[in-house]
Design an enzyme around this catalytic site. Structure first.
Site, PDB file in Angstrom:
ATOM      1  CB  CYS A 152      -0.909  -0.028   1.230  1.00  0.00           C
ATOM      2  SG  CYS A 152      -1.799   1.509   1.510  1.00  0.00           S
ATOM      3  CB  CYS A 506       1.286  19.985   4.770  1.00  0.00           C
ATOM      4  SG  CYS A 506       0.850  20.716   3.177  1.00  0.00           S
TER       5      CYS A 506
END
Length: 623
Positions: A152, A506
């Site tokens: 993933c 971020c």
């Protein structure tokens, strides 16, 4: 709620490993330029093409290297034996080719891991490799609890001890702020990273995609047989827009959300329902995305779940069996249908319909209630957002008299500005997304906040008239998305000269670049910097992922000439800032020059300041 409060002091010794010492003190050629370019560029993903058959390349002997030290550069398809030295931003492992020191980057390689990698791509000053096999494991190795962790794209570092994860993230921020931002952090400006107390089940929002065929990694294809032809609901395989890894359970979302996901997985493929996933090539099919959002009832504290089906058209009769099944879950209070007719991969719909319950869920943050719609932006880690917003409030150093004007750029749904609104005079928020502005206004009304104004607009396209929409602010808070701030906005801020800028980021790479402009200027555009970096606080918002959040505070530097004009003459003295004990406030102090511990070059930093004659006199104490 116990907050993970950062301790004071300067930068810690992060890695007591011998390789990091050699890495830090090597000449800043290939590694640093590689790190900067990999962080600031937007390279495309490697196509899933058939790889050529190659053999492991033998490194040249030192005798050959002495004759031609730069002759060896890896070519596409070659395999190399490598050792990962550190992690770069975005979680890629940084390795060096033996003898030559040529930099290669490898996804999912972790510090200390020895492995064989195949070169997939070569760029100007580094190459990218794909890990073929591991020879010896990395340091701080742990077993990943998630069965999908190896394939993933979400949790790349689950098999790395969490303490090692935060050390690596802190080191990345340090490298970027020094080498991209050109700052020195030897004076305690950078603080230790704030870890996250909750490492699993912390996300309040997950988005899954429907696919026409399950994607399986090559090593699992033989095990699954023909089952890989089934439809998929899960997460995109790393680097691919058209391949979906089927997910039955995600350890980042809550248990109630996993229960809903399992219920949908159990029935949506049933032929009698007539449901088909969207095909990204033929643009046929119905189901595009499944979004699960979690909140809590403000009055009872009970969990609330929103289920949002993103479809290519509005056909509620097709969704009816799924709606009836998941509406029986007690935590599901909202089932929505966003209709997106475009061929793109976005989950935001052009139309929105309520299929069950209400159209919003609620969440509490810093004592305020927030209504969250299907497409609202809201911090995805509510627990850590409490800590993040407390840090922002501390950085603002509010006077307490409610006199400050706050400019909230990239305000989203207004969460940061609204948490400060009751302690300031007025908040002005700007955001490009119209729905987010509507949510911000609704949340202001919900909490009885009347001193907040939210305006929809593109901050990348501002002009000279932008400053006419609000009075001059004392504090600017900017929280841009990953590309950072546009040069037009940076020019505006340098001209505005607000007393304090709080940069919430971020993406530490673009943050370091923007702070370089704000503090050091842009000489090629005749722009002078006017801020000094006072504080840098990394925060781990997303454990087991490469993402990092940072809160940085810049204070405006004011020339001595300006202070002489506005506040009097300061002969044989210089002004410095001192942190007052017990209240996180900064105060201007008049220091004799012989002390030599203040601002250099005739400049001084200050906060909150609309400098006037009276305020200058009140703000200084003689030492």
């Amino acid at each position: 709620m116990a907050a993970a409060t950062p301790t004071g002091g300067g930068l810690r010794r992060l890695h007591p490993r011998p390789w990091i010492q050699s890495l830090r003190f090597t000449t800043p050629g290939p590694y640093l330029s590689t790190l900067a370019s990999s962080c600031l560029s937007h390279s495309s993903s490697i196509p899933n093409s058939e790889e050529p058959t190659t053999t492991v390349t033998k490194h040249k002997t030192s005798e050959n290297n002495s004759k031609n030290p730069t002759s060896y550069y890896p070519k596409r398809g070659q395999t190399l034996e490598l050792v990962c030295e550190t992690l770069a931003f975005k979680g890629k492992g940084v390795c060096k080719v033996a003898d030559t020191g040529y930099i290669v980057m490898c996804d999912r390689a972790l510090p200390g891991e020895k492995f064989v990698g195949r070169v997939t791509r070569r760029k100007d000053n580094y190459a990218e490799v794909k890990k073929v096999k591991t020879i010896s494991p990395h340091w701080d190795c742990v077993a990943a609890p998630c069965e999908y962790a190896s394939h993933c794209g979400g949790c790349k570092t689950q098999n790395l001890l969490y303490e090692a994860q935060v050390r690596a993230k802190e080191q990345q921020v340090h490298e970027l702020i020094v080498h991209v931002g050109k700052f020195s952090v030897k004076e305690g400006v950078m603080k230790p990273i704030v870890p996250c107390d909750i490492q699993f089940h912390y996300r309040n929002k997950m988005e899954f995609s429907f696919g026409t065929r399950k994607w399986l990694p090559p090593e699992l294809l033989q095990q699954e047989g023909d089952e890989d032809n089934e439809y998929a609901l899960g997460l995109h395989a790393p680097g691919f827009f058209d391949k979906v890894l089927n997910i039955d359970k995600c350890l980042l979302q809550s248990d109630p959300a996993n229960g809903v996901l399992a219920a949908i997985q159990a029935c949506w493929r049933d032929p009698q329902f007539g449901l088909s996933p969207y095909n990204v090539y033929s643009h046929g099919g119905f189901l595009k995305h499944l979004m699960l959002r979690a909140g809590r009832n403000i009055e009872t504290g009970q969990p609330e779940l929103m289920v949002n089906f993103v479809t290519s058209s509005y056909k509620p009769e097709l969704l009816k069996p799924l709606v009836e099944k998941i509406a029986s879950f007690p935590d599901v209070v909202s089932i929505m249908n966003n209709v997106n007719t475009s061929v793109g991969n976005t989950s935001v719909g052009e139309e929105e319909y309520t299929l069950h319950g209400k159209s919003t869920i609620t969440e509490s943050l810093r004592g305020l209630a927030f209504q969250i719609s299907a497409n609202s932006f809201f911090q995805t880690n509510t627990h850590q957002a409490e800590i993040l917003y407390k840090l922002i409030e501390d950085c603002a150093c509010l006077k307490g008299d409610g006199s400050e004007i706050v400019l909230d750029l990239f305000c989203g749904t207004g969460t940061i500005g609204l948490t400060l609104a009751k302690r300031v005079r007025h908040v002005y928020g700007f955001e490009i997304v119209d729905q987010a502005i509507s949510d911000a206004r609704r949340n202001a009304n919900l909490n009885g906040i009347c001193n907040a104004t939210f305006v929809q607009g593109d901050l990348n396209k501002i002009d000279e008239s932008f400053g006419n929409y609000f009075p001059k602010p004392d504090i600017v808070i900017t929280d841009p998305n990953r590309p950072g701030m546009h040069m037009k906005l940076i020019k505006f801020l340098l001209k505005l000269k607000a007393a304090c800028i709080i940069y919430v980021s971020c993406n530490p790479a673009t943050c370091a670049r923007d702070l370089d402009y704000l503090c050091h200027g842009v000489p090629e555009q005749n722009m002078n910097g006017c801020y000094k970096l006072r504080s840098l606080q990394p925060v781990d918002m997303f454990p087991h992922t490469p993402h990092i959040e940072c809160v940085l505070t810049g204070l405006r530097t004011i020339s001595m000439d300006v202070l002489r004009r506005r506040g009097g003459v300061f002969t044989n003295s210089e002004l410095v800032t001192r942190k007052l004990k017990g209240n996180n406030r900064w105060k201007l102090l008049l220091i004799p020059r012989r002390v030599g511990c203040g601002a250099k070059g005739g400049e001084v930093c200050s906060t909150a300041l609309r400098i006037g004659r009276k305020e200058v006199c009140d703000s200084f104490s003689e030492v």
